[in-house]
Design an enzyme around this catalytic site. Structure first.
Site, PDB file in Angstrom:
ATOM      1  N   ASP A 196       0.497  -1.263   0.181  1.00 26.11           N
ATOM      2  CA  ASP A 196      -0.084   0.302  -0.125  1.00 26.11           C
ATOM      3  C   ASP A 196       0.796   0.964   0.020  1.00 26.11           C
ATOM      4  OD1 ASP A 196      -2.534   1.901  -0.195  1.00 26.11           O
ATOM      5  OD2 ASP A 196      -2.502   1.315   2.584  1.00 26.11           O
ATOM      6  N   ASP A 203      -0.250   4.450   0.825  1.00 28.12           N
ATOM      7  CA  ASP A 203      -0.274   5.440   1.639  1.00 28.12           C
ATOM      8  C   ASP A 203      -0.230   4.853   2.934  1.00 28.12           C
ATOM      9  OD1 ASP A 203      -0.629   7.563   0.105  1.00 28.12           O
ATOM     10  OD2 ASP A 203      -2.447   6.593  -0.056  1.00 28.12           O
TER      11      ASP A 203
END
Length: 109
Positions: free
Chosen positions: A9, A11
């Site tokens: 991921d 963020d």
């Protein structure tokens, strides 16, 4: 033959969590991330970045903003450690109940 892969991921994992994607001046990688991705590159693992970009469905930013954000991420990985990624995917979709208003990115109304 299948190739081993790592999915990240973006963020809060590779980059420090930001409130708004358009705040590029506040964009930073998490400490040590670039060298970690480079290590995975050296191990010949397929590195794939994934992200939710529901702000597109909420009209909080544009696809151009997303492209600039992702380009900055990739540039920093390369600059800090010569790291690279093999793929980057994001999901811009959201339903109306969750706040989707942009018809191009609002689904399952």
């Amino acid at each position: 033959m299948a190739k081993p892969a790592v999915f990240f991921d973006i963020d809060g994992v590779l980059s420090v969590e930001m409130q708004q994607i358009a705040e590029m001046e506040n964009f930073n990688l998490v400490s040590g991330v670039a060298s970690a991705v480079r290590h995975l590159n050296d191990l010949k693992l397929f590195c794939c970045l994934i992200a939710n970009r529901s702000g597109l469905a909420k009209n909080l930013y544009s696809t151009s903003d997303v492209d600039k954000y992702h380009k900055r991420l990739l540039d920093l990985l390369g600059k800090e450690a010569g790291a690279k990624v093999d793929a980057l995917y994001y999901c811009p979709y959201l339903n109306t109940q969750a706040g989707g208003v942009n018809e191009d990115f609002t689904r399952w109304s």
